[in-house]
Design an enzyme around this catalytic site. Structure first.
Site, PDB file in Angstrom:
ATOM      1  N   SER A 145       0.849  -1.192  -0.012  1.00 60.77           N
ATOM      2  CA  SER A 145      -0.111   0.152   0.073  1.00 60.77           C
ATOM      3  C   SER A 145       1.031   1.065   0.077  1.00 60.77           C
ATOM      4  O   SER A 145       2.059   1.221   0.475  1.00 60.77           O
ATOM      5  CB  SER A 145      -0.847  -0.014   1.264  1.00 60.77           C
ATOM      6  OG  SER A 145      -1.520   1.312   1.588  1.00 60.77           O
ATOM      7  N   TYR A 158      -1.286  -0.909  10.357  1.00 54.57           N
ATOM      8  CA  TYR A 158      -1.379  -1.595   8.957  1.00 54.57           C
ATOM      9  C   TYR A 158      -0.293  -1.040   7.917  1.00 54.57           C
ATOM     10  O   TYR A 158       0.450  -1.945   7.137  1.00 54.57           O
ATOM     11  CB  TYR A 158      -2.554  -1.201   8.227  1.00 54.57           C
ATOM     12  CG  TYR A 158      -3.036  -1.161   6.781  1.00 54.57           C
ATOM     13  CD1 TYR A 158      -3.536  -2.415   6.421  1.00 54.57           C
ATOM     14  CD2 TYR A 158      -2.672  -0.221   5.947  1.00 54.57           C
ATOM     15  CE1 TYR A 158      -3.816  -2.308   4.938  1.00 54.57           C
ATOM     16  CE2 TYR A 158      -3.079  -0.506   4.514  1.00 54.57           C
ATOM     17  CZ  TYR A 158      -3.527  -1.436   4.073  1.00 54.57           C
ATOM     18  OH  TYR A 158      -3.776  -1.536   2.896  1.00 54.57           O
TER      19      TYR A 158
END
Ligand SMILES: NC(=O)c1ccc[n+]([C@@H]2O[C@H](COP(=O)([O-])OP(=O)(O)OC[C@H]3O[C@@H](n4cnc5c(N)ncnc54)[C@H](O)[C@@H]3O)[C@@H](O)[C@H]2O)c1
Length: 260
Positions: A145, A158
């Protein structure tokens, strides 16, 4: 489009939705045989039913945070199709909230799926791919990401797990290049999948107003990530190894200065 993908065998984790589903559809269109994993077996089955050639895919319901899952996926590929050539570590767990309030359990649960689950996948994939031998034994793509490389309020666990995935990719790449196995990582920007649409819909003005503020003025489509995955696992990318590929419409290219 990629004639070398015909007959290749691919495992995709989190194939029941979003990017995983789009990747399954595209790889199958290119002639790949598939093992489709998802926590939700019914969603993996729904993806299978959308394939151009559903008979060339099997499904597997299971949590990639469980070390048994990756072994089962690899066995399913080799027992059903005779080999394993492609592995897409796509499933992840995200959690929103400030680090100051993140519990041990929350931190661990994000890492267990997002980083450790990907490690289990890489390890099982390598074992099976090394048996193929030859210059193109296998290709692994990890889905990280943009949050792997920059701080993002509320995405501490995350982002840290995705950052770990970047290094997992690079070490996998350098340790396995001599076996004809490549490993690359994609850093998607905001993509129009169910969790992203859900989050954006809660911002003032909804999805369109939110999307209009980002560099390309729109969300990316799951197909736009699937296309990059397809390229990276094909022979067109035969000398691309250990690379980070941002697929974000330019989001990460912008400075953080306030706009005039
Ligand atoms: N959508 C975005 O904007 C975006 C941006 C950056 C990165 N990503 C990454 O892309 C990947 C796919 O995200 P998406 O947006 O398509 O999400 P999605 O929710 O549409 O699809 C993810 C799928 O993974 C499955 N899954 C979740 N946990 C699992 C587990 N433990 N084991 C097996 N399957 C599991 C879910 O059931 C779901 O079907 C993720 O790694 C995510 O972090 C997405």
């Amino acid at each position: 489009m990629y004639d070398d993908l015909e007959g290749r065998v691919a495992v995709i984790t989190g194939a029941g939705s979003g990017i995983g589903r789009a990747t399954a559809l595209l790889l199958n269109r290119e002639g790949c045989r598939l093992v489709l994993n998802d926590l939700r077996g019914e969603d993996a089955e729904a993806t299978r039913n959308l394939l151009e050639n559903p008979d060339s895919a099997v499904i597997h319901a299971g949590d990639i945070g469980d070390p048994a899952t990756a072994e089962q996926l690899s066995e399913l590929a080799t027992e059903t199709f005779g080999a394993l050539h492609i592995w897409v570590n796509n499933a992840a767990r995200s959690l929103f909230g400030p680090l100051a309030e993140c519990s041990n359990e929350e931190w661990d649960s994000v890492f267990q799926v997002t980083l450790t689950g990907a490690f289990y996948g890489v390890r099982s994939a390598l074992k099976a791919m090394r048996r193929n031998q030859g210059p193109q034994s296998g290709a692994i793509v990890n889905i990280a990401s943009g949050a792997a490389l920059a701080g993002e309020e509320g995405l501490g666990a995350y982002g840290a797990a995705k950052a770990g995935l970047v290094n997992l990719t690079r070490t996998t790449a350098v340790e396995n290049a001599r076996y004809g196995i490549r490993c690359n990582v994609i850093l998607p920007g905001p993509i129009a999948t169910p969790p992203m649409l859900q989050a954006a819909s809660q911002s003032p003005g909804g999805v369109d107003a939110w999307a209009s503020q980002i560099v390309p003025g729109r969300l990316g489509e799951p197909d736009e990530i699937a296309n990059a995955i397809c390229f990276l696992v094909s022979q067109q990318a035969s000398y691309i190894n250990g690379s980070l590929l941002s697929v974000d419409g330019g989001v990460s290219a912008r400075t953080n200065s306030p706009r005039f």
